[in-house]
Design an enzyme around this catalytic site. Sequence first.
Site, PDB file in Angstrom:
ATOM      1  CG  ASP A  44      -1.831  -1.535   1.402  1.00 39.12           C
ATOM      2  OD1 ASP A  44      -2.140  -1.758   0.262  1.00 39.12           O
ATOM      3  OD2 ASP A  44      -1.693  -1.560   2.503  1.00 39.12           O
ATOM      4  CD  GLU A  99      -9.321  -2.005  -0.927  1.00 42.97           C
ATOM      5  OE1 GLU A  99     -10.112  -2.085   0.035  1.00 42.97           O
ATOM      6  OE2 GLU A  99      -8.383  -2.870  -1.454  1.00 42.97           O
TER       7      GLU A  99
END
Length: 562
Positions: free
Chosen positions: A73, A246
Amino acid sequence: MKQRVILSLLTGLLMTGCNSPGSSGSAQQAAAKPEAMSAEVTFDWFKYATPNNRPTAPAGEFANPVLPGFYPDPSITKKGEDYYLTTSSFSYTPGLPILRSKNLTDWELVGYALDREAQMEFSGSRISRGIFAPTIRYHDGLFYIITTAIDNGGNFIITASDPAGPWSEPIWLQEVGGIDPDIFFDDDGRVYITHNEAPPGEPLYNGHRAIWMWEYDPAAQKVLPDSRKLLVNGGVDISQEPIWIEAPHIYKVNDWYYLSCAEGGTGPQHSQVVFRTRSLDEPFIPYENNPILTQRDLSWPRPNPVDTAGHADMIQTDAGEWWAVFLGTRPYENFLYNTGRDTFLLPVEWRNEWPHILPAKTPIPPTSPRPAGLSKQQGTDFYDWSDEFNGNQLSVRWQTPRDFDRHWVSIENGVLAMSPLENPLYTKEMVSYVGSHQAAASFAASTEVTIAKASTAEAGLAAFQSAAYHYFLGVRGEQGHYEAFVEQVVDGKVTTVARRALTTEVGEPVKVKVHGEGALIEFAVEQKGEWLAVGEPQDATWLSTQKAGGFVGTTIGPHARK
């Protein structure tokens, strides 16, 4: 036959991979450090190597991943000539690693944004909870990180004038639910937070999520009441039931606002998609050629496989180029990986005012040309490193599950000294373990450990995926001599799978080694200059995300317990 094979591997591969400068004559060195040896357990040195998996690149190119081994991420920002990057850290402490680079390809780990108990509390958490998907940005002299503490308070912002720290106490955003927040500073001075959360009304299907936006007042450190706005419902095309939209990031380029998001979940269907609008008061329109990055349209087997690519963040260089950092995995046996999700780097090409990271059905290349005007530089070596435990504090390479409290460990006279806690690794309590990231499917790790004569401690090396899935190669006292053992924990079930009696006396140093080769993991100890296998090779696939679950990669390092 298998026993003879492992001995050959350990003698050839591991002996060269694990003889650190601190290991030579270590019994004499230990005798020369009487103060340090008063500790119950000491580790004289640690060495980690990836002899078969270190990538190389031709001149003028770089090798992916740029951050190997459990750096997922990624988010990136820039100040002057320096780029800064952070990633998810889940329940490891310290958390939110801060990495710095001048060329986007060679990164130095300089510290952590979460480095003290006053900022955060993870005690008792599962290892894959904690910190999810941060965004880092630099604006007007201040660095911002916005992220989510799952089970530990929700979404928050921390700030720092120096990204190496210290970072502030959290600014909690109670109104902002969900995960994966982004902070965007518009050129008119307004600030916006976007994030993933449940869709309006009842979810239409499993994985139905939405992207929402709030306006934020940095002076008041609050979102503006009644400013919440729906940006994306479901994903690119809700009629296709897209899942897990997301990780939003907003950018403004040539008077367009671009919203880039991950879609498809972080498994094999992962992808990156993009939307745009002329005004934040108007709807975002999806790109007709989405996704702009994925590996889900490729078949198996294939050479140099990279899977699960997505969750990208973009940055522009001073030369005008755009680049994307994103997560991906390097599987063995097609789908398994123990290393967690890595950070990759690829150029961004703009076509018809839309960003493209990789064409459809195109494998992520193992090497790519370097960013223009930026040459290779020295960074942290994630593939091969050693720690002689010099200085007076732990290296930034070491992390601990859940707890910031490290009263049980110290650096003393050139050794790592531990006062073992009672809690084994298969609990979610505070444990005396420090780990570093497994960077490749093939690795070798070794250390030299000494247990004090009067101690009942067990100590050695652990390969830790979670409390429910890990291996521990330990030594303990048995009638005045060491006994080596291998403990396997699978789905929380604890099994001692091997034991070996040694002639080395308790109180003397003993070397222990762990060697992983994809689906196998092997253990050995040294006795009278000879490496001896402790049991048969074990099943390393239990350390893979596909079997153990969660979002983290394996860490490897010294562990002791009473």
